[in-house]
Design an enzyme around this catalytic site. Structure first.
Site, PDB file in Angstrom:
ATOM      1  N   THR A  32     -16.892 -56.267  24.423  1.00  0.00           N
ATOM      2  CA  THR A  32     -15.502 -56.059  24.813  1.00  0.00           C
ATOM      3  C   THR A  32     -15.391 -55.010  25.905  1.00  0.00           C
ATOM      4  OG1 THR A  32     -14.908 -54.240  23.295  1.00  0.00           O
ATOM      5  CG2 THR A  32     -14.924 -56.480  22.378  1.00  0.00           C
ATOM      6  N   ASP A  55      -8.530 -53.357  25.062  1.00  0.00           N
ATOM      7  CA  ASP A  55      -8.161 -51.980  25.363  1.00  0.00           C
ATOM      8  C   ASP A  55      -7.907 -51.316  24.026  1.00  0.00           C
ATOM      9  OD1 ASP A  55      -6.881 -49.575  25.944  1.00  0.00           O
ATOM     10  OD2 ASP A  55      -5.654 -50.406  27.559  1.00  0.00           O
ATOM     11  N   ASN A  82     -18.242 -47.673  20.969  1.00  0.00           N
ATOM     12  CA  ASN A  82     -18.843 -46.993  22.102  1.00  0.00           C
ATOM     13  C   ASN A  82     -17.825 -46.608  23.171  1.00  0.00           C
ATOM     14  OD1 ASN A  82     -21.121 -46.364  24.088  1.00  0.00           O
ATOM     15  ND2 ASN A  82     -20.112 -48.088  25.111  1.00  0.00           N
ATOM     16  N   SER A 133     -20.811 -40.581  19.052  1.00  0.00           N
ATOM     17  CA  SER A 133     -20.308 -39.228  19.239  1.00  0.00           C
ATOM     18  C   SER A 133     -21.006 -38.651  20.465  1.00  0.00           C
ATOM     19  CB  SER A 133     -20.559 -38.399  17.977  1.00  0.00           C
ATOM     20  OG  SER A 133     -20.150 -37.067  18.130  1.00  0.00           O
ATOM     21  N   TYR A 147     -12.967 -32.788  25.364  1.00  0.00           N
ATOM     22  CA  TYR A 147     -13.913 -33.840  25.007  1.00  0.00           C
ATOM     23  C   TYR A 147     -14.612 -33.499  23.692  1.00  0.00           C
ATOM     24  CZ  TYR A 147     -17.991 -36.934  25.390  1.00  0.00           C
ATOM     25  OH  TYR A 147     -18.972 -37.865  25.141  1.00  0.00           O
ATOM     26  N   LYS A 151     -14.878 -35.518  19.972  1.00  0.00           N
ATOM     27  CA  LYS A 151     -16.135 -35.891  19.340  1.00  0.00           C
ATOM     28  C   LYS A 151     -16.331 -35.172  18.005  1.00  0.00           C
ATOM     29  CE  LYS A 151     -17.356 -38.949  22.323  1.00  0.00           C
ATOM     30  NZ  LYS A 151     -17.335 -40.379  21.940  1.00  0.00           N
ATOM     31  N   THR A 182     -26.500 -42.912  32.796  1.00  0.00           N
ATOM     32  CA  THR A 182     -25.502 -43.981  32.902  1.00  0.00           C
ATOM     33  C   THR A 182     -24.466 -43.547  33.927  1.00  0.00           C
ATOM     34  OG1 THR A 182     -24.009 -43.068  31.222  1.00  0.00           O
ATOM     35  CG2 THR A 182     -25.832 -44.438  30.440  1.00  0.00           C
TER      36      THR A 182
END
Length: 284
Positions: A32, A55, A82, A133, A147, A151, A182
């Site tokens: 997705t 979404d 994710n 996480s 952030y 987490k 990434t």
């Protein structure tokens, strides 16, 4: 028996690498992203791949995606939450709107997808939920306080969830990655607070500059992390937490040592707070 994986945030980064690894292993994937076309562009096509738009912040979309997944494959064995992003900036620099958007995706979106999938797993009396996480989920960093807050929330939500669903045959694993190579730190993924306050230049400012400089140079290999997910999913007794990457492991060891060092000078005060006459337990 082959598994059906449901992966959010599968258009790039860890999610895309994991989807590729799952397909290569012979399992099926519901991949997705906000646009199904972007998922197909990233992963191609396969009769074992279902690309569907999701979404995680939009009410009703998680339930719709689950219905489509069941229509295609009839079951869901592994959920990987994710989808998420990083907000860089000191807390004072982050607006209420920026902070709310961060929580809507990283925490409330994760919870919404999990709630949509749980009835399927309960009916099967089996399943494995992976909640992604971060090392920032057990250690706070300057310039990443918002952030880290999301987490830390994912950690608490996941640990409580693990206790709730264990009697139902459902496993939960929290994955705590360090820095992996990434697009997470690119300008079209990471979000930088619009407000910049000069007094935070040595802390949040350093995080901004460091994040931009690190982009493309992270130590972790996302393809190896994808294989680690497969190993964990195949384990009879997977861990509640999996700290991923040498940098994350080193940070965890430092965090645990620091917590103990901070506690010990105040231990007598901490344990002296019971009502007089209360039974005294032993400290280990």
């Amino acid at each position: 028996m082959s598994k059906v994986w449901f992966i959010t945030g599968a258009t790039r980064g860890i999610g895309a690498e994991l989807a590729r690894a799952v397909l290569a292993a012979g399992d099926s994937v519901v991949a997705t992203g906000r646009k199904a076309e972007a998922v197909i562009e990233a992963l191609g096509t396969s009769n074992r791949l279902l690309a569907t738009p999701l979404d995680v912040t939009r009410p009703g979309q998680p339930e719709d995606a689950v219905r489509v997944a069941l229509g295609k494959f009839g079951r869901i064995d592994v959920l990987v939450n994710n989808a998420g992003y990083g907000l860089v900036g000191a807390l004072e620099e982050c607006s209420a709107e920026e902070l709310a958007a961060q929580f809507n995706t990283n925490v409330l979106g994760l919870a919404a997808v999990t709630r949509a999938v749980l009835p399927v797993l309960r009916a099967q009396k089996s399943g494995h939920i992976f909640n992604v996480s971060s090392a920032a989920g057990f250690a706070g960093y300057p310039g990443a306080s918002s952030y880290s807050a999301t987490k830390f929330a994912v950690e608490g939500l996941s640990e409580g969830l693990a206790h709730e669903v264990a009697p139902l045959g459902i496993k939960v694993t929290i994955v705590e990655p360090g820095y992996f190579r990434t697009g997470f730190l690119t300008d079209n993924s990471a979000v930088y607070a619009k407000t910049v306050i000069g007094d935070y230049d040595a802390t949040a400012g350093a995080m901004r500059r460091g994040s931009q400089a690190m982009n493309g140079n992270q130590e972790g290999d996302p393809r190896k992390l994808a294989q680690a997910f497969l190993t964990l999913a195949a384990a009879q007794k997977p861990p509640l937490r999996f700290t991923a990457g040498r940098d994350a492991v080193e940070q965890l060891e430092q965090t645990l040592a620091t917590r103990r060092e901070e506690m010990m000078p105040w231990l007598e005060l901490a344990v002296s707070l019971a009502h007089d006459g209360s039974p005294k337990g032993s400290l280990r």
